[in-house]
Enzyme design. Structure first.
Site, PDB file in Angstrom:
ATOM      1  N   TYR A 114       2.536 -13.501  -1.701  1.00  0.00           N
ATOM      2  CA  TYR A 114       2.285 -12.100  -1.353  1.00  0.00           C
ATOM      3  C   TYR A 114       3.495 -11.510  -0.641  1.00  0.00           C
ATOM      4  O   TYR A 114       3.989 -10.435  -1.002  1.00  0.00           O
ATOM      5  CB  TYR A 114       1.043 -11.995  -0.471  1.00  0.00           C
ATOM      6  CG  TYR A 114       0.860 -10.635   0.166  1.00  0.00           C
ATOM      7  CD1 TYR A 114       0.565  -9.521  -0.616  1.00  0.00           C
ATOM      8  CD2 TYR A 114       0.990 -10.459   1.548  1.00  0.00           C
ATOM      9  CE1 TYR A 114       0.406  -8.262  -0.045  1.00  0.00           C
ATOM     10  CE2 TYR A 114       0.828  -9.209   2.119  1.00  0.00           C
ATOM     11  CZ  TYR A 114       0.541  -8.121   1.323  1.00  0.00           C
ATOM     12  OH  TYR A 114       0.390  -6.878   1.888  1.00  0.00           O
ATOM     13  N   SER A 172       5.076  -4.854   3.930  1.00  0.00           N
ATOM     14  CA  SER A 172       4.157  -5.593   4.797  1.00  0.00           C
ATOM     15  C   SER A 172       4.915  -6.339   5.874  1.00  0.00           C
ATOM     16  O   SER A 172       6.068  -6.757   5.666  1.00  0.00           O
ATOM     17  CB  SER A 172       3.355  -6.597   3.961  1.00  0.00           C
ATOM     18  OG  SER A 172       2.653  -7.497   4.778  1.00  0.00           O
TER      19      SER A 172
END
Length: 335
Positions: A152, A127
């Site tokens: 995350y 990501s």
């Protein structure tokens, strides 16, 4: 080829599975179809994939070690594209245990399955969030990314480290893909474009964080899929020029690669909202709010490595991509 696509009921996994099936590959799609967002949207994606003869669906949680072992024992995969994960920065602030279970333990099960089956290539979703506190733009895969600002992001950085260890120990070719703000038809309901569209059509205000002073490298889903397919077909190999004296973070002496997939053209948040207003023919009522914990002010992808290795640069204009999303949204929700 026969491929395992995890997260097949998800946004990117659905589009990738359909693309692979249309070119003649066999796809085993895996997903636990959880309720992080509307499960019906996920079920509808899977139903579309079931129309293909060469699609098989496995409803399994990544963290189910025995279930994952059975999947790898049942099917003989040439390649694996691992897209399943617990997504969302803000959700990780209140539900950290889900990220540990899915993104770390689940990824460990994927690595083990690929190692024992000796798959040709494991491609996995990282990501743009891994860039965290970095402010030097554009973000390069050669940058240090040791300062995540959300759990995350930390789990995605951990995936990159775990993948390298398997590439080094077991000669498993692995490629990580750092996606930048993916949007388009069948998109995720927790993303800004979806949330804004839904609220505006209901006549409700939209929440605009950091008082609108943000920008994102919005990347259209078709560009993401083209990049994923090209990278999957280009098996990771060792970099003969790699040196431990001046290590390149994006390559290795092992069969390991990292790529950004982004539009290489960040757009101010307020410009995105203006484009959406034009597409919907509605002026949004804006609720300006401060920056949220775990969020970042801007993202901007350096895609030179992607261009050099697979000859691809994402380039769909935001106006075109938003128009496609709005057309799908209106049809799907009959609004």
């Amino acid at each position: 080829m026969k491929l395992l696509v995890t997260g097949a009921a998800g946004f990117i996994g659905f589009h990738l599975s359909r693309r692979l099936l249309e070119r003649g590959d066999e796809v085993v799609g895996l997903d636990n179809v959880n309720d992080y967002y509307d499960p019906q949207l996920k079920e509808d994606r899977v139903e579309m994939l079931r129309d293909y003869d060469d699609f098989v669906f496995e409803r399994i949680d990544l963290a189910d070690g025995e279930g994952m072992e059975r999947v790898f024992d049942t099917h003989d995969f040439d390649r694996v594209v691992h897209l399943a994960a617990q997504a969302g920065v803000r959700y990780s602030l209140t539900n950290p245990e889900v990220y540990i279970e899915s993104n770390l333990a689940g990824f460990g099960n994927i690595l083990e399955g690929c190692r024992h089956q000796e798959v040709d290539h494991l491609v996995y979703a990282s990501s743009s969030s891994v860039y965290g506190a970095n402010t030097s733009m554009p973000f390069s895969v050669q940058d240090n990314v040791d300062h995540p600002v959300s759990l995350y992001a930390a789990t995605k950085k951990s995936n990159e480290l775990m993948a390298h260890s398997y590439a080094s120990l077991y000669d498993l070719p692995v490629t990580g893909l750092r996606f930048f703000t993916v949007y388009g038809p069948w998109g995720r309901p927790d993303m800004a474009l979806f949330l804004f569209t839904d609220a505006m059509l209901k006549g409700e205000p939209i929440d605009v964080y950091n008082y609108g002073d943000m920008s994102r490298d919005f990347t259209y889903i078709d560009d993401i899929i083209e990049g994923v397919v090209r990278v999957t077909d280009n098996v990771a190999a060792p970099n003969p020029q790699w040196s431990g004296d001046s290590p390149d973070a994006s390559t290795s002496y092992a069969p390991y690669r990292l790529y950004n997939i982004g539009n290489n053209s960040p757009v101010p948040l307020m410009e995105m909202i203006e484009t959406l207003e034009e597409c919907l023919g509605i002026e949004a009522e804006k609720n300006f709010m401060p920056m949220q914990p775990g969020d970042v002010k801007a993202t901007y992808a350096d895609v030179e490595a992607l261009i050099d290795d697979v000859d691809f640069r994402p380039d769909t204009p935001l106006s075109e991509g938003i128009a496609s999303f709005v057309a799908w949204y209106r049809e799907y929700y009959d609004r």
